[in-house]
Design an enzyme around this catalytic site. Sequence first.
Site, short mmCIF file in Angstrom:
data_model
loop_
_atom_site.label_atom_id
_atom_site.label_comp_id
_atom_site.label_asym_id
_atom_site.label_seq_id
_atom_site.Cartn_x
_atom_site.Cartn_y
_atom_site.Cartn_z
N TYR A 143 1.55 -15.61 -10.34
CA TYR A 143 0.35 -15.33 -11.16
C TYR A 143 0.63 -15.64 -12.61
O TYR A 143 1.78 -15.55 -13.05
CB TYR A 143 -0.03 -13.85 -11.00
CG TYR A 143 -0.69 -13.58 -9.68
CD1 TYR A 143 -2.03 -13.91 -9.49
CD2 TYR A 143 0.02 -13.05 -8.63
CE1 TYR A 143 -2.64 -13.68 -8.26
CE2 TYR A 143 -0.59 -12.82 -7.39
CZ TYR A 143 -1.92 -13.13 -7.22
OH TYR A 143 -2.53 -12.92 -6.02
N HIS A 167 -12.81 -10.24 -1.65
CA HIS A 167 -13.34 -11.60 -1.44
C HIS A 167 -14.14 -11.72 -0.16
O HIS A 167 -15.04 -12.55 -0.06
CB HIS A 167 -12.19 -12.61 -1.39
CG HIS A 167 -11.43 -12.73 -2.67
ND1 HIS A 167 -11.97 -13.28 -3.81
CD2 HIS A 167 -10.16 -12.37 -2.99
CE1 HIS A 167 -11.06 -13.25 -4.78
NE2 HIS A 167 -9.95 -12.70 -4.31
N HIS A 200 -6.30 -8.53 -1.75
CA HIS A 200 -5.09 -7.77 -2.09
C HIS A 200 -5.09 -6.44 -1.36
O HIS A 200 -5.32 -5.38 -1.94
CB HIS A 200 -5.00 -7.58 -3.61
CG HIS A 200 -4.88 -8.88 -4.34
ND1 HIS A 200 -4.82 -8.97 -5.71
CD2 HIS A 200 -4.79 -10.16 -3.87
CE1 HIS A 200 -4.69 -10.24 -6.06
NE2 HIS A 200 -4.69 -10.99 -4.96
#
Length: 328
Positions: free
Chosen positions: A81, A219, A247
């Site tokens: 990330y 999502h 996540h």
Amino acid sequence: MAWFSTSPLWLTCFCLCVLSVSAQLQRIEHPAKADATLSLVVIGDWGRKGKYNQSEVALQMGRVAEKLNIDFVISTGDNFYDDGLIGIGDAAFEDSFSRIYNAKSLQKTWYNVLGNHDYRGDVLAQLNPILGKIDKRWICQRSFIVDTEIAEFFFVDTTPFVDKYFYKPKHHKYDWRGVLPRKKYLSKLLEDLDLALKGSTANWKIVVGHHTIRSIGHHGDTIELKMQLLPILEANNVDMYINGHDHCLEHISSTTSQIQFLTSGGGSKAWKGDINKNNLDGVKFYYDGQGFMSMELEKSNAKIVYYDIFGQVLNELNLSKGLQISAM
Ligand SMILES: *[C@@H]1O[C@H](CO)[C@@H](O)[C@H](O)[C@H]1NC(C)=O
Ligand SMILES: *[C@@H]1O[C@H](CO)[C@@H](O)[C@H](O)[C@H]1NC(C)=O
């Protein structure tokens, strides 16, 4: 002799053969243990230099990996990330990977796929075999096969399927080198995957990708994969689809086939707090926090366990080749 060196026909044959071989998915042989069992841990969405409980998850993963004497690790992507690696010399490779997963039990091969965040950096850096010189555990390719005899793992590059990264990239830039023209890339990938699945004689067929097919997390489902990838998995009797992207940790059973959707995306930042209650079909387990998953495979049984950052078992399920599922 003269014919071979000068004939254009021979040259054409030669080139076509080379092309058709190189176009297939690369296969890596990774034999199971001598007693024909295999164990591994699965983690996704992790590289944050230890922050957001990444180090805590890594510590517990090391303990479980030791107990199970794992054969390898699977990463479901979003390895670094926020924007992948900036190059092969990016210190994040060691700060988010080598130094974090430092347990002895985790010094095994890591099979990595790319997530959408990885595509935001220098995508070729993560794919560069030179990283294997910095940390010999690292294996990352776009799409490939790991053949353990008892199970075959089909790793699929899912990011290029998702329309919004192409049509609404907002302020993010994606590195599409090696992917364009997109249509051709995707149809070739699906064709190669279908062919490889059809030719597989493995007891367990397991497909791994970054994006969800089914998920009730932040999502949710990935519609492009539901439309394009799922029919191929169903037609070829795939047992499990393993992913990250959301996540969380979750298990959803398909309502139309034997496929189990297993999400392991809790490698670091989590707790988004949203659950999509619109489609709870087949949902068996959902945990909106950090953690990881282990898998123990035998010929007729697969045991899957989800753990939190304290190493506590959150959920456990057995899949048997008789298609019955027994969950905790
Ligand atoms: C770390 O994990 C604990 C326990 O699950 C959780 O309460 C805490 O919010 C997590 N911290 C972060 C930064 O996510
Ligand atoms: C799964 O199978 C193992 C034996 O292989 C057993 O010990 C365990 O209790 C089973 N778990 C569930 C949830 O059925």
